[in-house]
Write a protein that holds these residues in place. Structure first.
Motif, PDB file in Angstrom:
ATOM      1  N   ARG A  10      -3.396  -8.595   0.848  1.00 17.48           N
ATOM      2  CA  ARG A  10      -4.540  -7.920   0.231  1.00 17.48           C
ATOM      3  C   ARG A  10      -4.651  -6.460   0.688  1.00 17.48           C
ATOM      4  O   ARG A  10      -4.895  -5.587  -0.145  1.00 17.48           O
ATOM      5  N   PRO A  11      -4.461  -6.137   1.979  1.00 18.54           N
ATOM      6  CA  PRO A  11      -4.544  -4.719   2.373  1.00 18.54           C
ATOM      7  C   PRO A  11      -3.511  -3.835   1.655  1.00 18.54           C
ATOM      8  O   PRO A  11      -3.832  -2.715   1.251  1.00 18.54           O
ATOM      9  N   VAL A  12      -2.309  -4.336   1.470  1.00 21.04           N
ATOM     10  CA  VAL A  12      -1.289  -3.559   0.751  1.00 21.04           C
ATOM     11  C   VAL A  12      -1.737  -3.334  -0.685  1.00 21.04           C
ATOM     12  O   VAL A  12      -1.680  -2.216  -1.212  1.00 21.04           O
ATOM     13  N   ILE A  13      -2.199  -4.380  -1.330  1.00 25.04           N
ATOM     14  CA  ILE A  13      -2.655  -4.288  -2.720  1.00 25.04           C
ATOM     15  C   ILE A  13      -3.800  -3.290  -2.840  1.00 25.04           C
ATOM     16  O   ILE A  13      -3.799  -2.415  -3.718  1.00 25.04           O
ATOM     17  N   MET A  14      -4.779  -3.406  -1.962  1.00 25.00           N
ATOM     18  CA  MET A  14      -5.954  -2.547  -2.076  1.00 25.00           C
ATOM     19  C   MET A  14      -5.615  -1.083  -1.823  1.00 25.00           C
ATOM     20  O   MET A  14      -6.134  -0.208  -2.519  1.00 25.00           O
ATOM     21  N   ARG A  15      -4.755  -0.792  -0.864  1.00 24.85           N
ATOM     22  CA  ARG A  15      -4.333   0.597  -0.650  1.00 24.85           C
ATOM     23  C   ARG A  15      -3.710   1.168  -1.917  1.00 24.85           C
ATOM     24  O   ARG A  15      -4.011   2.276  -2.347  1.00 24.85           O
ATOM     25  N   ARG A  16      -2.846   0.377  -2.531  1.00 23.90           N
ATOM     26  CA  ARG A  16      -2.142   0.848  -3.726  1.00 23.90           C
ATOM     27  C   ARG A  16      -3.073   1.034  -4.909  1.00 23.90           C
ATOM     28  O   ARG A  16      -3.011   2.043  -5.608  1.00 23.90           O
ATOM     29  N   VAL A  17      -3.922   0.052  -5.163  1.00 25.75           N
ATOM     30  CA  VAL A  17      -4.789   0.142  -6.343  1.00 25.75           C
ATOM     31  C   VAL A  17      -5.828   1.247  -6.161  1.00 25.75           C
ATOM     32  O   VAL A  17      -6.159   1.961  -7.114  1.00 25.75           O
ATOM     33  N   LEU A  18      -6.332   1.424  -4.946  1.00 25.55           N
ATOM     34  CA  LEU A  18      -7.302   2.496  -4.709  1.00 25.55           C
ATOM     35  C   LEU A  18      -6.651   3.867  -4.875  1.00 25.55           C
ATOM     36  O   LEU A  18      -7.215   4.754  -5.525  1.00 25.55           O
ATOM     37  N   ARG A  19      -5.469   4.045  -4.310  1.00 27.10           N
ATOM     38  CA  ARG A  19      -4.754   5.327  -4.441  1.00 27.10           C
ATOM     39  C   ARG A  19      -4.499   5.636  -5.926  1.00 27.10           C
ATOM     40  O   ARG A  19      -4.730   6.751  -6.395  1.00 27.10           O
TER      41      ARG A  19
END
Length: 193
Positions: A89-98
């Protein structure tokens, strides 16, 4: 590997990886969101099922999605390979937010000519909220499908980190129906998605 679905959570990097596979394997790439979103105001394509049926009846293709609900079973029954980007989830959220911040700030046009706006960030359908709220459900659904006897003939490439995805792609080339390592590509770097 001729009919491929790149599956994973919103923001995982499905489109980037699908394009890279398509380029290396000379497989036609189809962006699912561009097919599903037909115009302004996020208008849905009323012919999505027909369009995906036509495309997926071909001998080779790659989609950057595990499928919108109305075409999901169709795609899974016609695919021969699932590449599952099963990131944390942290990897996904970093990517989607960026990605969403850049789209909003620079007013980048996406599917159907739409743009993400500041107001969209307060809606449950915004990619950031969607990625957060649907993460566990999407992950469980993909795992269930990968284990479903209906889809047993599928080859599943399960990639748990972006590094594993880069290494897999760097070591893989497709010729015909077989996937093999290509030592000439071993040192080639891919973008960090």
């Amino acid at each position: 590997m001729k009919r491929v679905l790149v599956a994973g959570s919103t923001g995982a990097g499905k489109t980037t990886l699908a394009r890279a596979i398509a380029e290396r394997a000379a497989i036609p790439f189809h962006e699912m969101d561009s097919l599903a979103i037909a115009g302004p105001q996020w208008a849905e394509n009323p012919r999505l099922f027909e369009d995906v049926t036509r495309i997926s009846s071909g001998p080779s293709w790659i989609f950057d999605s595990y499928g919108y609900p109305q075409v999901r079973d169709l795609l899974w029954s016609r695919a021969d390979t699932i590449v599952w980007l099963d990131y944390s989830r942290p990897v996904i959220m970093r990517r989607v937010l960026r990605r969403s911040v850049a789209r909003t700030l620079f007013r980048r046009r996406i599917f159907g000519g739409n743009v993400e706006t500041v107001g969209d960030w307060f809606k449950a359908e915004h990619p950031a909220w969607w990625a957060w709220s649907q993460y566990a459900r999407r992950r469980a659904d993909i795992a269930t499908r990968c284990a479903d006897p209906r889809f047993a003939p599928l080859d599943v490439v399960h990639l748990a980190t972006p590094r594993a995805a880069r290494e897999w792609l760097n070591a893989t080339t497709t010729t015909g129906d077989t996937t093999r390592a290509d030592p000439t590509r071993a040192g080639r770097r891919l973008p960090r998605w």
